[in-house]
Scaffold this active site. Structure first.
Site, mmCIF file in Angstrom:
data_model
loop_
_atom_site.group_PDB
_atom_site.id
_atom_site.type_symbol
_atom_site.label_atom_id
_atom_site.label_comp_id
_atom_site.label_asym_id
_atom_site.label_seq_id
_atom_site.Cartn_x
_atom_site.Cartn_y
_atom_site.Cartn_z
ATOM 1 N N ARG A 5 -25.629 8.133 66.573
ATOM 2 C CA ARG A 5 -26.408 6.868 66.606
ATOM 3 C C ARG A 5 -26.296 6.077 65.308
ATOM 4 O O ARG A 5 -27.163 5.271 64.986
ATOM 5 C CB ARG A 5 -27.877 7.105 66.934
ATOM 6 C CG ARG A 5 -28.079 7.754 68.264
ATOM 7 C CD ARG A 5 -29.404 7.433 68.901
ATOM 8 N NE ARG A 5 -29.379 7.870 70.269
ATOM 9 C CZ ARG A 5 -29.575 9.125 70.648
ATOM 10 N NH1 ARG A 5 -29.831 10.051 69.759
ATOM 11 N NH2 ARG A 5 -29.527 9.445 71.907
ATOM 12 N N LYS B 227 -18.858 -6.833 61.937
ATOM 13 C CA LYS B 227 -18.457 -6.821 63.348
ATOM 14 C C LYS B 227 -17.510 -5.644 63.580
ATOM 15 O O LYS B 227 -16.581 -5.427 62.796
ATOM 16 C CB LYS B 227 -17.740 -8.117 63.712
ATOM 17 C CG LYS B 227 -18.673 -9.248 64.012
ATOM 18 C CD LYS B 227 -17.898 -10.366 64.689
ATOM 19 C CE LYS B 227 -18.742 -11.585 64.867
ATOM 20 N NZ LYS B 227 -17.952 -12.686 65.450
ATOM 21 N N GLU C 121 -6.141 -16.768 57.634
ATOM 22 C CA GLU C 121 -7.607 -16.657 57.544
ATOM 23 C C GLU C 121 -8.102 -17.283 56.235
ATOM 24 O O GLU C 121 -9.209 -17.813 56.175
ATOM 25 C CB GLU C 121 -8.058 -15.188 57.612
ATOM 26 C CG GLU C 121 -7.690 -14.474 58.906
ATOM 27 C CD GLU C 121 -8.611 -14.796 60.092
ATOM 28 O OE1 GLU C 121 -9.512 -15.643 59.957
ATOM 29 O OE2 GLU C 121 -8.409 -14.195 61.163
ATOM 30 N N LYS D 127 -17.721 -16.019 53.626
ATOM 31 C CA LYS D 127 -18.170 -15.148 54.719
ATOM 32 C C LYS D 127 -19.545 -14.567 54.396
ATOM 33 O O LYS D 127 -20.423 -14.482 55.261
ATOM 34 C CB LYS D 127 -17.142 -14.044 54.973
ATOM 35 C CG LYS D 127 -17.467 -13.285 56.230
ATOM 36 C CD LYS D 127 -16.277 -12.815 56.997
ATOM 37 C CE LYS D 127 -16.735 -12.212 58.316
ATOM 38 N NZ LYS D 127 -15.708 -11.415 58.963
ATOM 39 N N GLU E 111 -24.789 -13.763 64.805
ATOM 40 C CA GLU E 111 -24.178 -14.877 65.537
ATOM 41 C C GLU E 111 -25.150 -15.482 66.544
ATOM 42 O O GLU E 111 -24.817 -15.657 67.707
ATOM 43 C CB GLU E 111 -22.902 -14.397 66.228
ATOM 44 C CG GLU E 111 -21.862 -15.489 66.365
ATOM 45 C CD GLU E 111 -20.477 -14.961 66.701
ATOM 46 O OE1 GLU E 111 -19.720 -14.707 65.763
ATOM 47 O OE2 GLU E 111 -20.167 -14.801 67.883
ATOM 48 N N ARG F 50 -22.464 -18.580 62.318
ATOM 49 C CA ARG F 50 -21.396 -17.590 62.186
ATOM 50 C C ARG F 50 -20.224 -17.908 63.121
ATOM 51 O O ARG F 50 -19.087 -17.529 62.845
ATOM 52 C CB ARG F 50 -21.948 -16.182 62.449
ATOM 53 C CG ARG F 50 -20.912 -15.125 62.160
ATOM 54 C CD ARG F 50 -21.449 -13.743 61.978
ATOM 55 N NE ARG F 50 -20.308 -12.870 61.689
ATOM 56 C CZ ARG F 50 -20.397 -11.612 61.356
ATOM 57 N NH1 ARG F 50 -21.559 -11.034 61.251
ATOM 58 N NH2 ARG F 50 -19.311 -10.898 61.122
ATOM 59 N N ASN G 145 -15.042 -18.723 63.738
ATOM 60 C CA ASN G 145 -14.037 -18.570 64.793
ATOM 61 C C ASN G 145 -13.091 -19.754 64.890
ATOM 62 O O ASN G 145 -12.345 -19.871 65.858
ATOM 63 C CB ASN G 145 -14.738 -18.358 66.133
ATOM 64 C CG ASN G 145 -15.381 -16.999 66.187
ATOM 65 O OD1 ASN G 145 -14.762 -16.000 65.825
ATOM 66 N ND2 ASN G 145 -16.627 -16.946 66.592
ATOM 67 N N HIS H 139 -9.813 -19.259 66.416
ATOM 68 C CA HIS H 139 -9.791 -17.923 67.012
ATOM 69 C C HIS H 139 -9.903 -17.930 68.531
ATOM 70 O O HIS H 139 -9.379 -17.039 69.179
ATOM 71 C CB HIS H 139 -10.912 -17.058 66.433
ATOM 72 C CG HIS H 139 -10.585 -16.526 65.070
ATOM 73 N ND1 HIS H 139 -10.349 -17.372 64.003
ATOM 74 C CD2 HIS H 139 -10.431 -15.268 64.600
ATOM 75 C CE1 HIS H 139 -10.079 -16.633 62.940
ATOM 76 N NE2 HIS H 139 -10.115 -15.356 63.274
ATOM 77 N N HIS I 247 -7.129 -15.836 70.015
ATOM 78 C CA HIS I 247 -7.329 -14.608 70.789
ATOM 79 C C HIS I 247 -6.656 -14.705 72.152
ATOM 80 O O HIS I 247 -6.073 -13.737 72.642
ATOM 81 C CB HIS I 247 -8.822 -14.336 70.989
ATOM 82 C CG HIS I 247 -9.493 -13.799 69.768
ATOM 83 N ND1 HIS I 247 -10.855 -13.792 69.597
ATOM 84 C CD2 HIS I 247 -8.990 -13.236 68.646
ATOM 85 C CE1 HIS I 247 -11.157 -13.262 68.428
ATOM 86 N NE2 HIS I 247 -10.040 -12.925 67.826
ATOM 87 N N HIS J 227 -2.187 -11.334 64.557
ATOM 88 C CA HIS J 227 -3.475 -12.020 64.699
ATOM 89 C C HIS J 227 -3.496 -13.305 63.848
ATOM 90 O O HIS J 227 -3.849 -14.374 64.337
ATOM 91 C CB HIS J 227 -4.595 -11.056 64.275
ATOM 92 C CG HIS J 227 -5.957 -11.662 64.296
ATOM 93 N ND1 HIS J 227 -6.612 -11.989 65.462
ATOM 94 C CD2 HIS J 227 -6.793 -12.022 63.282
ATOM 95 C CE1 HIS J 227 -7.786 -12.514 65.165
ATOM 96 N NE2 HIS J 227 -7.919 -12.544 63.851
#
Ligand SMILES: NC(=O)c1ccc[n+]([C@@H]2O[C@H](COP(=O)([O-])OP(=O)(O)OC[C@H]3O[C@@H](n4cnc5c(N)ncnc54)[C@H](O)[C@@H]3O)[C@@H](O)[C@H]2O)c1
Length: 516
Positions: free
Chosen positions: A279, A301, A343, A385, A395, A400, A404, A407, A411, A424
């Site tokens: 956990r 993330k 990036e 960031k 987010e 946030r 993207n 992105h 993606h 990427h």
């Protein structure tokens, strides 16, 4: 209170040959009254306002100085964040019994000066302020150590100036520079009370992982290696299972730690495994690609891909430490390093004009991979960031989502290519070019904005040509992006530098706006 701020600040200032500023003394001089009198006659709120004004004056005066703050100055969130952004904030600590001894009867300290036992009041104050005190560039214990040694340590924090991700008690620091991987033993020891740490890596970065592992072992931990298959196509639940099983078989407990040594794929997988093992166990990141240094290792993330799309299963789990060692980039293939620069360009556009101008100045050095320019670019990207993550960690508010930029389409391009043949960062570069096409058609950006961005991407050898990428398959994958709402996609629409917005667009409209 009693931690030694004034004495240590004076010693640090002397070493740095800069002025020492005592904030309480400045407030007293301006108010023409002692701190105790201001509290008594005008109340704590009035004192805090005077303090805020004085901090602003010190910062606006510019120039270097060492400032000893009041004990409660950083309890004001706005001041704390400003100090973190514009200065180096160091918290001095001491055992509570030492503080009790130093503050004596609490005279002249309005929050303590009452009858009765001082210790429980000090403890309550420390507990109430713990989260604020944790948001700093470094914590230096004072205790009964010589002032000179403490001052040297404060100076070292100031010189290093890591980027702080201020999240109260979960605050962590991103250390950036040449050779910072050698700090792994200390960072692991601080983050992991258990006997076992799992070092997750992939076959391409074993060299760096073995080094980190040896350091962790030297800190007296059992450091087990989990070596994954490299590449986005292996960013699957199967890889997560390998980490889970190796860590559990190795005897990891709740005080254990998972350290990712690798690129964004290793980082996301290891972080997901850490967030779910027992956990949730602690996580450390030692990114080895430029992309992972500027982006994926920071912000919490985690996740892995599904056949339906990228990163569709994941969690939020912040690391305890991040060590961005630019020496690790020495073995990174050139195309992968350049992909990371996409990036960096994205971050600069979001951060604003100064950041874009910095990149333009550094473009040639960055293209060559010079360490100093690379460190500057990483600091700029991570700084942005950190600010965004602090504002909108999960987010929710939308802030946030601005990260993207490029992105959503990036993606989709990756997914349509089956996560092969395109990196990427390359997909993000194409995604940004497309985002400017959309922005221009929506009237948000002017052609020269997109051209300026493209010049930077071109300087870094990144792809700009969308031909063959906006296929029906790509557009279908746009519909499975996490940023969709119903049949609408949350699209990040750029404008001029530092001015980027979110727009909900339905699939058909987006396809129209993207059409050549
Ligand atoms: N979590 C986040 O916030 C976040 C943000 C951005 C991207 N990501 C994810 O990051 C991933 C992309 O990361 P990446 O570009 O680092 O890819 P990657 O991890 O696949 O690394 C690229 C290649 O370089 C190799 N490599 C890594 N470091 C090396 C080194 N120092 N020397 C030699 N080879 C090395 C890897 O083995 C791999 O083959 C994507 O899965 C993306 O979804 C996550």
């Amino acid at each position: 209170m009693g931690a030694g701020k004034s004495t240590v600040a004076a010693a640090v200032a002397e070493r740095l040959a800069v002025p020492a500023v005592d904030l309480d003394a400045r407030v007293e001089a301006r108010a023409g009254a002692s701190v105790a009198d201001i509290f008594r006659e005008r109340g704590e709120a009035a004192f805090r306002q005077l303090e805020r004004d004085e901090v602003a004056r010190v910062l606006e005066a510019g120039g270097d100085a060492v400032v000893s703050l009041g004990g409660g100055t950083v309890t004001d969130r706005a001041i704390r964040r400003r100090l973190l952004g514009e200065g180096v904030l160091v918290t001095l600590t001491a055992p509570v019994e030492e503080l009790v001894r130093r503050v004596g009867d609490g005279a002249g300290r309005p929050l303590l000066a009452r009858d009765g036992d001082l210790r429980p009041r000090l403890e309550a104050l420390l507990e109430a302020r713990a989260e604020a005190y944790a948001e700093c560039h470094g914590t230096v214990p004072t205790g009964d150590r010589p002032v000179g040694a403490i001052a040297d340590e404060v100076r070292a924090v100031a010189k290093d100036a890591p980027v702080v991700v201020p999240l109260g008690g979960r605050t962590y620091r991103v250390e950036i520079g040449e050779g910072v991987r050698h700090r792994a033993a200390d960072r692991v020891a601080a983050a992991c009370a258990g006997p076992v740490a799992a070092i997750v890596t992939d076959a391409h970065v074993r060299r760096w992982a073995d080094e980190v592992r040896a350091r962790v072992q030297s800190a007296g931990k059992e450091a087990l290696a989990v070596v994954l298959e490299p590449g986005e196509e292996h960013k699957t639940v199967g890889a997560v299972e390998r980490i889970w099983d190796a860590a559990l078989e190795g005897g990891i407990d709740r005080q254990g730690l998972v350290v990712a040594v690798g690129g964004g794929v290793v980082g996301d997988l290891a972080a997901f495994a850490a967030s779910t093992l027992l956990r949730g166990v602690a996580l450390g990141q030692v990114p080895t690609t430029l992309l992972a240094m500027v982006d994926s290792s920071v912000g919490g993330k985690t996740g892995f891909d599904r056949p339906q799309g990228k990163n569709l299963v994941g969690t939020f789990h912040q690391p305890r430490f991040v060590l961005c060692d630019v020496e690790c980039l020495g073995t990174l293939p050139e195309p992968d390093r350049r992909a990371g620069l996409a990036e960096v360009v994205k971050s600069a556009w979001l951060a604003g004009e100064d950041a874009v101008a910095l990149l333009e100045r550094d473009a040639e050095a960055l293209a060559r991979g010079e360490p100093e320019a690379t460190v500057r670019a990483i600091r700029m990207s991570v700084g942005l960031k950190a600010r965004i993550v602090t504002e909108d960690e999960h987010e929710r508010s939308g802030t946030r989502m601005l990260l993207n930029l490029g992105h959503t389409l990036g993606h989709a391009i990756e997914a349509a290519a089956g996560y092969r043949d395109i990196r990427h960062g390359e997909a993000v570069a194409l995604g940004m070019v497309a985002a400017f096409r959309v922005a221009e058609r929506l009237g948000r950006a002017r052609p020269e904005h997109g051209e300026r961005l493209q010049r930077l991407l071109a300087a870094f050898g990144l792809p700009l040509d969308l031909t063959g990428h906006l296929t029906p398959a790509t557009l279908r994958f746009l519909g499975s992006d996490k940023k969709r709402r119903g049949n609408r996609v949350r699209f990040v629409v750029p404008g001029s530098t530092g001015d980027t917005a979110l727009e909900d667009l339905d699939g058909a409209r987006l396809a129209d706006l993207l059409a050549p």
